[in-house]
Design a protein around this motif. Structure first.
Motif, PDB file in Angstrom:
ATOM      1  N   ILE A  12     -26.504 -36.771   1.131  1.00 60.60           N
ATOM      2  CA  ILE A  12     -26.823 -37.752   0.096  1.00 60.60           C
ATOM      3  C   ILE A  12     -28.025 -37.295  -0.724  1.00 60.60           C
ATOM      4  CG2 ILE A  12     -27.642 -40.111  -0.301  1.00 60.60           C
ATOM      5  CD1 ILE A  12     -26.189 -40.932   2.247  1.00 60.60           C
ATOM      6  N   ALA A  13     -27.918 -37.499  -2.070  1.00 62.82           N
ATOM      7  CA  ALA A  13     -29.077 -37.318  -2.941  1.00 62.82           C
ATOM      8  C   ALA A  13     -29.829 -38.647  -2.966  1.00 62.82           C
ATOM      9  CB  ALA A  13     -28.632 -36.930  -4.343  1.00 62.82           C
ATOM     10  N   VAL A  14     -31.036 -38.647  -2.392  1.00 63.65           N
ATOM     11  CA  VAL A  14     -31.806 -39.881  -2.232  1.00 63.65           C
ATOM     12  C   VAL A  14     -32.902 -39.945  -3.286  1.00 63.65           C
ATOM     13  CG1 VAL A  14     -33.071 -41.326  -0.598  1.00 63.65           C
ATOM     14  CG2 VAL A  14     -31.401 -39.662   0.254  1.00 63.65           C
ATOM     15  N   GLU A  15     -32.960 -41.064  -4.003  1.00 60.42           N
ATOM     16  CA  GLU A  15     -33.980 -41.282  -5.024  1.00 60.42           C
ATOM     17  C   GLU A  15     -34.525 -42.701  -4.879  1.00 60.42           C
ATOM     18  OE1 GLU A  15     -31.834 -40.940  -8.650  1.00 60.42           O
ATOM     19  OE2 GLU A  15     -31.089 -38.916  -8.240  1.00 60.42           O
ATOM     20  N   ALA A  70     -40.603 -46.080  -0.858  1.00 54.75           N
ATOM     21  CA  ALA A  70     -40.313 -46.754  -2.134  1.00 54.75           C
ATOM     22  C   ALA A  70     -40.750 -48.218  -2.091  1.00 54.75           C
ATOM     23  CB  ALA A  70     -38.828 -46.651  -2.448  1.00 54.75           C
ATOM     24  N   LEU A  71     -40.450 -48.895  -0.972  1.00 55.29           N
ATOM     25  CA  LEU A  71     -40.838 -50.296  -0.849  1.00 55.29           C
ATOM     26  C   LEU A  71     -42.358 -50.446  -0.841  1.00 55.29           C
ATOM     27  CD1 LEU A  71     -38.300 -51.609   1.830  1.00 55.29           C
ATOM     28  CD2 LEU A  71     -38.170 -51.853  -0.657  1.00 55.29           C
ATOM     29  N   GLY A  96     -36.152 -50.268  -3.650  1.00 55.62           N
ATOM     30  CA  GLY A  96     -35.442 -49.636  -2.547  1.00 55.62           C
ATOM     31  C   GLY A  96     -35.079 -48.219  -2.918  1.00 55.62           C
ATOM     32  N   ILE A  97     -33.853 -47.801  -2.570  1.00 53.12           N
ATOM     33  CA  ILE A  97     -33.439 -46.427  -2.860  1.00 53.12           C
ATOM     34  C   ILE A  97     -32.024 -46.392  -3.437  1.00 53.12           C
ATOM     35  CG2 ILE A  97     -34.929 -45.218  -1.226  1.00 53.12           C
ATOM     36  CD1 ILE A  97     -32.612 -45.283   0.799  1.00 53.12           C
ATOM     37  N   MET A  98     -31.760 -45.307  -4.172  1.00 51.16           N
ATOM     38  CA  MET A  98     -30.425 -44.972  -4.638  1.00 51.16           C
ATOM     39  C   MET A  98     -29.896 -43.856  -3.751  1.00 51.16           C
ATOM     40  SD  MET A  98     -29.808 -46.963  -7.203  1.00 51.16           S
ATOM     41  CE  MET A  98     -28.322 -46.155  -7.800  1.00 51.16           C
ATOM     42  N   LEU A  99     -28.623 -43.959  -3.375  1.00 52.66           N
ATOM     43  CA  LEU A  99     -27.974 -42.979  -2.515  1.00 52.66           C
ATOM     44  C   LEU A  99     -26.762 -42.448  -3.277  1.00 52.66           C
ATOM     45  CD1 LEU A  99     -28.143 -45.242   0.646  1.00 52.66           C
ATOM     46  CD2 LEU A  99     -29.669 -43.330   0.118  1.00 52.66           C
ATOM     47  N   LEU A 125     -24.724 -45.511  -4.665  1.00 51.02           N
ATOM     48  CA  LEU A 125     -24.958 -46.681  -3.826  1.00 51.02           C
ATOM     49  C   LEU A 125     -26.424 -47.072  -3.924  1.00 51.02           C
ATOM     50  CD1 LEU A 125     -23.019 -45.464  -0.657  1.00 51.02           C
ATOM     51  CD2 LEU A 125     -22.160 -47.039  -2.424  1.00 51.02           C
ATOM     52  N   LYS A 126     -26.707 -48.345  -3.683  1.00 50.78           N
ATOM     53  CA  LYS A 126     -28.099 -48.790  -3.680  1.00 50.78           C
ATOM     54  C   LYS A 126     -28.389 -49.543  -2.387  1.00 50.78           C
ATOM     55  CE  LYS A 126     -26.750 -52.640  -6.700  1.00 50.78           C
ATOM     56  NZ  LYS A 126     -26.960 -53.288  -8.010  1.00 50.78           N
ATOM     57  N   LYS A 127     -29.594 -49.352  -1.904  1.00 50.14           N
ATOM     58  CA  LYS A 127     -30.032 -50.008  -0.666  1.00 50.14           C
ATOM     59  C   LYS A 127     -31.299 -50.790  -0.969  1.00 50.14           C
ATOM     60  CE  LYS A 127     -30.737 -50.873   3.740  1.00 50.14           C
ATOM     61  NZ  LYS A 127     -30.407 -52.253   4.109  1.00 50.14           N
ATOM     62  N   LYS A 128     -31.212 -52.117  -0.778  1.00 51.06           N
ATOM     63  CA  LYS A 128     -32.349 -52.993  -1.013  1.00 51.06           C
ATOM     64  C   LYS A 128     -32.612 -53.802   0.252  1.00 51.06           C
ATOM     65  CE  LYS A 128     -32.229 -55.154  -5.026  1.00 51.06           C
ATOM     66  NZ  LYS A 128     -31.715 -55.934  -6.184  1.00 51.06           N
TER      67      LYS A 128
END
Length: 561
Positions: free
Chosen positions: A251-254, A399-400, A406-409, A426-429
């Protein structure tokens, strides 16, 4: 030249059809019948729009302007128009009933209208275009006179759809999906080719013209173009990092920034910035323009990123502060100093004459970092490619802690898919996803709030038909100050009032928190929200970016998994 009467009669026919397949057949037949230069106009008109989505032109006709024009055309009073719309509940039927009245006091914009002359589709468009271009203190009078001319030159069926068109609410059930399929059917071009061309141009009219003129070959030639913004790629929520790894592998995590999405078009020293809604916000963001001029080295480029309002400690400020910057028309330099922005870039769509959409994110990222010199105003967001859940969780917490969402995956091997929401992003919050819903109606308050709109009817979006399906009402989360602000925001969007009930044009998106989604037969969507409350107004989102019925269904099912 095709008469506007023909278009109106086709709309009347479409409105009587219950199924989307038959609707598509009728729209397809209409596209085959009309002239090539009428295609861009008709493809927008049939969806209830005057201009394509990327256009900066606004018709700017509120209910009051329309009532005034109808009253003058019918030789009656605005109060009579209001009384009729309370009875009919539809501006189209109101126009028909009002103009049936035989009045010797009818006026026309010109000194006379030739008895045999009928309006063509392009004549209607030119009048509407003239209205959109009018400005200054006499602009409203110009709009009224032009509308008056049009109404006095129309038949009953034309008046019905003209009045709906000028408030950009056609109500015949035709959305982008039906027009896309109709173009495919009319000109024998595969649906996926039409869809891709639409994603690249953000203009079904251009696609229809190409399809009619040269079929598949011409449609295949359509591509990105500077200063014509395209829909931005979207993300869907993931329940967990583990789930994302199962879906994507590496995964490219941002970081997911707490800001406002922007699309930047650079052509030499000419910079244009578009919001998430594809509105031109260049004049409101001179600091971002300067940063792009100074730090982006490429001659021509289209960039995707997030503008973030920051405080003195470099932490993100409230989202409403960002919107103040985007909305600012006057004293912009004061706003620049009081609400500074930083630009975080995370994608590149076009570089030096070449579209990059089909490239992998990994390769696009390399080109992006190569054309931007980072500084305190603008930088390429950091990215880590990994399948290590612990590492991803660390970035998430980082990030938090920095004050972001959160992060983008992202799938590092995926192309850029304009307007698409899928598993490649995808997004993770940290909290349950709120819902972005369109306001379609409202209700006046009572007691001390009698002059304020006190509750709002909410709807989800159905892309194929272009309809907004009711899902509930929200009446909590408002201060008196907020209600006054919202009342002022909605007053020009009112289509019809009946007692305390109000119908509004579906233009404003609310972010809504809720406790639960329930099945319900009370609303057309089939669902209802339990304990909804207002989080904020998403002025950066268009109504078509609201939650879809499919998304609502997914959330409902996930509650019980």
């Amino acid at each position: 030249m095709t008469l506007f009467r023909y278009f109106a009669e086709m709309c009347e026919k479409i409105e009587s059809i219950p199924g989307s397949l038959e609707m598509t057949d009728v729209v397809s037949g209409m596209l085959q019948e009309i002239e090539e230069d009428e295609l861009p106009v008709v493809t927008n008109f049939v969806m209830g729009a005057v201009f394509p989505p990327w256009s900066t032109k606004l018709l700017g006709i509120g209910s009051r302007t329309l009532y005034t024009a109808l009253a003058k055309s019918a030789g009656t009073s605005e109060k009579e128009i209001e009384d009729i719309i309370r009875k009919t509940g539809d501006i189209g039927e109101t126009a028909v009933e009002a103009l049936k009245q035989d009045s010797s006091t009818q006026l026309t914009f010109d000194s006379y209208i030739e008895e045999e002359k009928e309006l063509t589709i392009l004549e209607v468009y030119e009048r509407l275009n003239h209205m959109a271009n009018s400005s200054g203190k006499n602009s409203q009078a110009t709009k009224v006179k032009n509308l008056q001319y049009l109404f006095n030159a129309t038949s009953a069926v034309e008046a019905r759809y003209l009045s709906r068109l000028v408030v950009e609410e056609m109500r015949i059930g035709v959305g982008e999906g039906i027009v896309r399929d109709a173009i495919s059917r009319a000109f024998d071009v595969p649906v996926d080719m039409v869809e891709r061309a639409f994603m690249l141009t953000n203009d079904l009219g251009i696609v229809a013209m190409a399809a009619k003129h040269g079929g598949k070959e011409e449609v295949a030639k359509l591509d990105l173009q500077l200063n014509r913004p395209i829909k931005m790629m979207l993300a869907q929520i993931t329940p967990s990092v583990e789930s994302a790894i199962n879906d994507l592998g590496k995964i490219a995590v941002e970081w997911k920034f707490d800001g406002a999405r922007v699309q930047i078009h650079k052509n030499g020293d000419k910079i244009r910035i578009f919001s998430r809604r594809l509105e031109d916000v260049t004049s409101s963001l001179p600091d971002i323009v300067a940063a792009v001029k100074d730090q982006v080295k490429s001659e021509t480029v289209i960039l995707d990123g997030e503008a973030v309002a920051v405080d003195e400690n470099g932490r993100p400020r409230a989202f409403q502060d960002i919107l103040k910057r985007f909305r600012r028309k006057y004293d912009v330099e004061i706003a620049v100093k009081s609400i500074p922005l930083t630009l975080n870039l995370f994608d590149i769509l076009y570089l030096n004459g070449e579209s990059l959409l089909d490239m992998s994110l990994r390769d696009r990222r390399e080109l992006l970092t190569g054309c931007v010199d980072n500084d305190y105003r603008i930088h390429v967001d950091s990215q880590v490619i990994t399948d290590d859940e612990t590492e991803i969780q660390r970035i998430y917490e980082e990030a938090l802690n920095a004050g972001h969402e959160g992060i983008m995956l992202k799938n590092p091997d995926a192309p850029y898919s304009p307007g698409k929401r899928g598993k490649n992003w995808l997004k993770k919050k940290p909290i349950m996803e709120t819902l972005d819903l369109v306001v379609i109606g409202a209700e006046w308050g009572y007691g001390r709030r009698a002059n304020l709109i006190g509750s709002y009817a909410l709807a989800a979006f159905e892309p194929e038909s272009g309809k907004f399906l009711p899902i509930g009402k929200v009446a909590t989360g408002f201060t008196d100050e907020k209600l006054a602000e919202l009342t002022d925001m909605f007053k020009d969007l009112i289509v019809m009032e009946s007692g305390t009930q109000i119908e509004v044009r579906p233009e404003i998106v609310f972010e809504i928190a809720f406790e639960e989604i329930q099945k319900s037969s009370n609303y057309e969507s089939g669902y209802a929200l339990r304990f909804p409350r207002l989080v904020g107004v998403r002025e950066d989102k268009s109504p078509e970016e609201a939650e879809t019925l499919e998304r609502i269904s997914q959330i409902y099912k996930s509650q019980w998994e």
